[in-house]
Design a protein around this motif. Structure first.
Motif, PDB file in Angstrom:
ATOM      1  N   LYS A   1      -2.237  -8.720  -3.906  1.00  0.00           N
ATOM      2  CA  LYS A   1      -2.337  -7.257  -3.965  1.00  0.00           C
ATOM      3  C   LYS A   1      -3.508  -6.801  -3.092  1.00  0.00           C
ATOM      4  CE  LYS A   1      -2.984  -3.385  -7.148  1.00  0.00           C
ATOM      5  NZ  LYS A   1      -3.129  -2.973  -8.566  1.00  0.00           N
TER       6      LYS A   1
ATOM      7  N   HIS B   1       2.241  -5.233  -6.507  1.00  0.00           N
ATOM      8  CA  HIS B   1       1.755  -6.549  -6.092  1.00  0.00           C
ATOM      9  C   HIS B   1       2.927  -7.517  -6.039  1.00  0.00           C
ATOM     10  CE1 HIS B   1       1.679  -6.745 -10.551  1.00  0.00           C
ATOM     11  NE2 HIS B   1       2.134  -7.978 -10.341  1.00  0.00           N
TER      12      HIS B   1
ATOM     13  N   SER C   1     -10.802 -11.878  -1.270  1.00  0.00           N
ATOM     14  CA  SER C   1     -10.842 -10.653  -0.480  1.00  0.00           C
ATOM     15  C   SER C   1      -9.565 -10.539   0.347  1.00  0.00           C
ATOM     16  CB  SER C   1     -12.055 -10.666   0.460  1.00  0.00           C
ATOM     17  OG  SER C   1     -11.888 -11.668   1.461  1.00  0.00           O
ATOM     18  N   ASP C   2      -9.278  -9.340   0.836  1.00  0.00           N
ATOM     19  CA  ASP C   2      -8.098  -9.160   1.694  1.00  0.00           C
ATOM     20  C   ASP C   2      -8.198 -10.039   2.939  1.00  0.00           C
ATOM     21  OD1 ASP C   2      -7.322  -7.319  -0.157  1.00  0.00           O
ATOM     22  OD2 ASP C   2      -7.458  -5.569   1.152  1.00  0.00           O
TER      23      ASP C   2
ATOM     24  N   LYS D   1       0.834  -1.204   0.000  1.00  0.00           N
ATOM     25  CA  LYS D   1       0.000   0.000   0.000  1.00  0.00           C
ATOM     26  C   LYS D   1       0.872   1.259   0.000  1.00  0.00           C
ATOM     27  CE  LYS D   1      -3.917  -2.079   2.477  1.00  0.00           C
ATOM     28  NZ  LYS D   1      -4.679  -2.108   3.759  1.00  0.00           N
TER      29      LYS D   1
ATOM     30  N   HIS E   1      -1.377 -14.071  -7.383  1.00  0.00           N
ATOM     31  CA  HIS E   1      -1.229 -12.611  -7.437  1.00  0.00           C
ATOM     32  C   HIS E   1      -1.704 -12.026  -6.110  1.00  0.00           C
ATOM     33  CE1 HIS E   1      -1.162  -8.911 -10.055  1.00  0.00           C
ATOM     34  NE2 HIS E   1      -1.988  -8.451  -9.125  1.00  0.00           N
TER      35      HIS E   1
ATOM     36  N   ASN F   1     -10.919 -14.954  -7.491  1.00  0.00           N
ATOM     37  CA  ASN F   1     -10.576 -13.750  -6.735  1.00  0.00           C
ATOM     38  C   ASN F   1     -10.729 -13.977  -5.233  1.00  0.00           C
ATOM     39  OD1 ASN F   1     -10.168 -11.830  -9.003  1.00  0.00           O
ATOM     40  ND2 ASN F   1     -12.304 -12.312  -9.426  1.00  0.00           N
TER      41      ASN F   1
ATOM     42  N   GLY G   1      -6.724  -5.460  -2.088  1.00  0.00           N
ATOM     43  CA  GLY G   1      -7.899  -5.114  -2.883  1.00  0.00           C
ATOM     44  C   GLY G   1      -7.946  -5.745  -4.258  1.00  0.00           C
ATOM     45  N   GLY G   2      -6.998  -6.611  -4.591  1.00  0.00           N
ATOM     46  CA  GLY G   2      -6.988  -7.190  -5.928  1.00  0.00           C
ATOM     47  C   GLY G   2      -6.230  -8.497  -6.033  1.00  0.00           C
ATOM     48  N   SER G   3      -6.374  -9.359  -5.039  1.00  0.00           N
ATOM     49  CA  SER G   3      -5.670 -10.642  -5.059  1.00  0.00           C
ATOM     50  C   SER G   3      -6.475 -11.690  -5.823  1.00  0.00           C
ATOM     51  CB  SER G   3      -5.416 -11.133  -3.630  1.00  0.00           C
ATOM     52  OG  SER G   3      -4.571 -10.243  -2.926  1.00  0.00           O
ATOM     53  N   PHE G   4      -5.756 -12.537  -6.557  1.00  0.00           N
ATOM     54  CA  PHE G   4      -6.439 -13.617  -7.278  1.00  0.00           C
ATOM     55  C   PHE G   4      -5.438 -14.720  -7.592  1.00  0.00           C
ATOM     56  CE2 PHE G   4      -4.788 -10.832 -10.598  1.00  0.00           C
ATOM     57  CZ  PHE G   4      -4.290 -11.710 -11.538  1.00  0.00           C
TER      58      PHE G   4
END
Length: 226
Positions: free
Chosen positions: A102, A81, A184-185, A15, A100, A182, A104-107
């Motif tokens: 990140k 990321h 969530s954090d 972040k 991946h 996907n 707010g954007g992990s998958f």
């Protein structure tokens, strides 16, 4: 031994990097960043061990944080990321896994990102001849609950040499054959995240087994491997 996990501190450094994506900040915080990068790399290494229990992983690669900006309008020097990939063993086992991380954007992703020209044609020819087994696997209830729908780039109508009215043209026109899940954090930071990844990747095996069979045989089902 306790499973490793993705920590809140690893998220926090990403972040901060996203807010300060410049060489000056990175150099001033490089030692701290590299410590968390090593922590995440250890997470990937343990995941590789787990995958090897039910698969054969040839290599694990953790991608560098530095961006190649030569041909990009975005000139920020660093990725925001962590990412790692796992390649399956040799010519016999095809496909790979990707993780991946990140805020707010992990998958995670799996499948065939960019099949070479020969592999892509072989897959399309198989689907043209009979796509029933392929559909049965990707539409199986438990499989779909984990991975959802098949994704990937595709041509607009039909590849050259294929009938645009073919009943399976929705599959034949694909250029990629991938699945994405996907997170969530909260899920990423949980103690059970590594087990969730392992179970998710384990569930893709029927798809990989079919695709490996397709890509190592000709249309008569005869092996093309030496």
């Amino acid at each position: 031994m306790k499973n490793p996990k993705i920590t809140k501190e690893a998220f926090d450094i990403l972040k901060k990097l996203a807010k300060n994506n410049n060489k000056e900040w990175f150099e001033a915080n490089k030692v701290t960043f590299k410590n968390y990068e090593a922590e995440v790399k250890s997470f990937y290494a343990v995941l590789q061990e787990k995958l090897n229990v039910h698969d054969d992983i040839e290599k694990m690669k953790m991608f560098r944080i530095y961006r190649d900006v030569r041909f990009s309008k975005d000139k920020t020097p660093y990725k925001t990321h962590f990412a790692g990939s796992f390649s399956r063993l040799g010519a016999h086992l095809r496909g790979g896994y990707y993780v991946h991380i990140k805020p707010g954007g992990s998958f995670i992703a799996t499948g065939f990102w960019n099949p070479n020209k020969e592999d892509l044609l072989r897959i399309r020819k198989e689907l043209e001849m009979d796509a029933s087994e392929f559909r049965e696997i990707i539409n199986e209830k438990k499989f779909k609950k984990v991975w959802g729908d098949l994704e990937g780039d595709e041509v607009k109508t039909a590849p050259k040499g294929f009938d645009k009215e073919h009943s399976d043209i929705d599959l034949i026109k694909k250029k990629q054959f991938i699945f994405i899940r996907n997170f969530s954090d909260k899920e990423v930071l949980s103690d059970s995240f590594i087990e969730t990844l392992d179970e998710s990747f384990k569930s893709i095996r029927p798809y990989f087994d079919l695709m490996s069979d397709i890509l190592t045989t000709n249309l008569n089902g005869e092996s093309i491997l030496d």
